[in-house]
Design a protein around this motif. Sequence first.
Motif, short mmCIF file in Angstrom:
data_model
loop_
_atom_site.label_atom_id
_atom_site.label_comp_id
_atom_site.label_asym_id
_atom_site.label_seq_id
_atom_site.Cartn_x
_atom_site.Cartn_y
_atom_site.Cartn_z
N GLY A 144 0.81 -1.21 0.00
CA GLY A 144 0.00 0.00 0.00
C GLY A 144 0.85 1.26 0.00
O GLY A 144 0.53 2.24 -0.68
N LEU A 145 1.95 1.24 0.78
CA LEU A 145 2.85 2.38 0.82
C LEU A 145 3.47 2.64 -0.54
O LEU A 145 3.52 3.77 -1.03
N LEU A 149 2.84 6.03 -2.76
CA LEU A 149 3.94 6.90 -3.15
C LEU A 149 4.14 6.91 -4.67
O LEU A 149 4.50 7.93 -5.25
N SER A 150 3.90 5.77 -5.30
CA SER A 150 3.98 5.72 -6.77
C SER A 150 2.93 6.62 -7.39
O SER A 150 3.19 7.34 -8.37
N GLY A 151 1.72 6.58 -6.81
CA GLY A 151 0.66 7.46 -7.30
C GLY A 151 1.01 8.91 -7.11
O GLY A 151 0.73 9.75 -7.97
N LEU A 152 1.65 9.22 -5.97
CA LEU A 152 2.07 10.59 -5.71
C LEU A 152 3.07 11.06 -6.76
O LEU A 152 2.95 12.15 -7.32
N GLY A 153 4.08 10.21 -7.04
CA GLY A 153 5.06 10.56 -8.05
C GLY A 153 4.45 10.65 -9.44
O GLY A 153 4.81 11.51 -10.26
N GLY A 266 -2.62 7.31 4.67
CA GLY A 266 -4.03 7.62 4.49
C GLY A 266 -4.27 9.05 4.08
O GLY A 266 -5.16 9.36 3.28
N MET A 267 -3.45 9.96 4.61
CA MET A 267 -3.61 11.37 4.29
C MET A 267 -3.25 11.70 2.85
O MET A 267 -3.48 12.82 2.38
N LEU A 268 -2.70 10.72 2.11
CA LEU A 268 -2.48 10.94 0.67
C LEU A 268 -3.81 11.12 -0.05
O LEU A 268 -3.84 11.61 -1.18
N GLY A 269 -4.91 10.74 0.60
CA GLY A 269 -6.21 11.03 0.01
C GLY A 269 -6.48 12.52 -0.07
O GLY A 269 -7.31 12.96 -0.88
N GLY A 270 -5.79 13.31 0.76
CA GLY A 270 -5.95 14.75 0.74
C GLY A 270 -5.64 15.37 -0.61
O GLY A 270 -6.46 16.12 -1.17
N PRO A 271 -4.45 15.10 -1.20
CA PRO A 271 -4.16 15.67 -2.51
C PRO A 271 -5.06 15.15 -3.61
O PRO A 271 -5.30 15.84 -4.60
N VAL A 272 -5.57 13.91 -3.46
CA VAL A 272 -6.52 13.40 -4.45
C VAL A 272 -7.78 14.26 -4.44
O VAL A 272 -8.27 14.70 -5.49
N LEU A 290 -2.58 12.43 -13.71
CA LEU A 290 -3.43 12.63 -12.54
C LEU A 290 -4.38 11.45 -12.36
O LEU A 290 -4.58 10.96 -11.25
N SER A 291 -4.97 10.99 -13.45
CA SER A 291 -5.92 9.88 -13.37
C SER A 291 -5.23 8.62 -12.86
O SER A 291 -5.76 7.91 -11.99
N GLY A 292 -4.05 8.31 -13.41
CA GLY A 292 -3.32 7.13 -12.95
C GLY A 292 -2.92 7.26 -11.50
O GLY A 292 -2.96 6.28 -10.73
N GLY A 293 -2.52 8.47 -11.10
CA GLY A 293 -2.15 8.69 -9.70
C GLY A 293 -3.31 8.49 -8.76
O GLY A 293 -3.17 7.94 -7.67
N PHE A 294 -4.51 8.92 -9.17
CA PHE A 294 -5.70 8.70 -8.36
C PHE A 294 -5.89 7.23 -8.04
O PHE A 294 -6.11 6.83 -6.90
N VAL A 295 -5.80 6.40 -9.08
CA VAL A 295 -6.03 4.97 -8.91
C VAL A 295 -5.01 4.36 -7.96
O VAL A 295 -5.35 3.58 -7.05
N LEU A 296 -3.75 4.71 -8.13
CA LEU A 296 -2.69 4.15 -7.29
C LEU A 296 -2.83 4.61 -5.84
O LEU A 296 -2.68 3.80 -4.90
N ILE A 297 -3.10 5.87 -5.63
CA ILE A 297 -3.20 6.39 -4.26
C ILE A 297 -4.40 5.79 -3.53
O ILE A 297 -4.30 5.35 -2.39
N ILE A 298 -5.54 5.76 -4.19
CA ILE A 298 -6.73 5.20 -3.55
C ILE A 298 -6.52 3.72 -3.24
O ILE A 298 -6.90 3.23 -2.17
N GLY A 299 -5.88 3.00 -4.18
CA GLY A 299 -5.57 1.59 -3.91
C GLY A 299 -4.62 1.43 -2.75
O GLY A 299 -4.77 0.53 -1.91
#
Length: 312
Positions: A144-145, A149-153, A266-272, A290-299
């Motif tokens: 999950g981490l 972080l991959s979604g963030l990048g 969990g707080m990575l949901g904030g930037p999403v 952005l779309s790909g990052g959304f999927v990775l971060i939520i997952g």
Amino acid sequence: QFSPEFPVSSTPSDSPQKNQTAIGVVVLFVAIFAYGGLWPVMRMSVDLIPPFWFATARVFIGSILLFILLATTGRFRFPPRTDLPIILSVGICMMGLYVTLVHYALQFVPAGRGALLAYSTPLWVTPVAVIFLGAKLTALRSIGLVMGLSGLGFMFNPAGFDWSDPNVLIGNGMCVLAAMIWSVAILHMRRQHWTLSPLQLAPWQLLVATIVTLPFTLLLETRSDVEMGWPLVALVAYGGVIGTGLGIWAVTSTVRYLGPVTASVGMLGGPVFATTISVLFLGEMLTWTLSGGFVLIIGGIALVTLAQARTS
């Protein structure tokens, strides 16, 4: 085993661990929506009021609001000496310095990108929590981490801005520095023993934050333009009541219930959420990154939350 209070419990050890995790997940979502929505608000506010003044106004309003709430509900308490370290840590690092840096940075970076950088706390929290605080990095939590972080990048996309512009570099650098300072408070919150609850300590922490932000405002603010009107009133009200008063209580409660690693991921949901609002209302572009990052971060958030539930 550390057992937190919610919101003002005198017998925290009576709460089952599973109930604590469930409450922690609830306050995590409150924190995501409170702080995620704050970023577009901050971005809009810099066009109406100097950034340092907005930062000072929102932490001061949040402090006064919570003092009134505690007084009217009979929960107001003067903090004991044992709670002073956490008041100073959160007040200075998580709020005072953090809001000063990000408000100034938003003059140069879009709200979505600023939120992404400022929420890169897992990069700093996780290694320290595992090495020095004994946090368990299970396989599910690790996956999950990495996903988060991959979604963030992925969403950040460093190729998407002009590296030759000094203002852009300053803005992005301030957001990263803010994330590192926020991490200090998150790690300290988990180590420090608390006597009062997060709600009872929050107004004192925001009062300290006001004391931190005010000198920056008086000494460094170069702008004097203020566009008075209902738009500014609404932005300041959201910033003080939801984004600050409710937000600081939710974040500190999340850390106490779920721990620094789970809370920071969990707080990575904030930037999403911030980026979604920025796309819908501020005209920022919804790109494939952005779309790909959304999927990775939520997952990633889902996996870390599941890992937390399994260890409860």
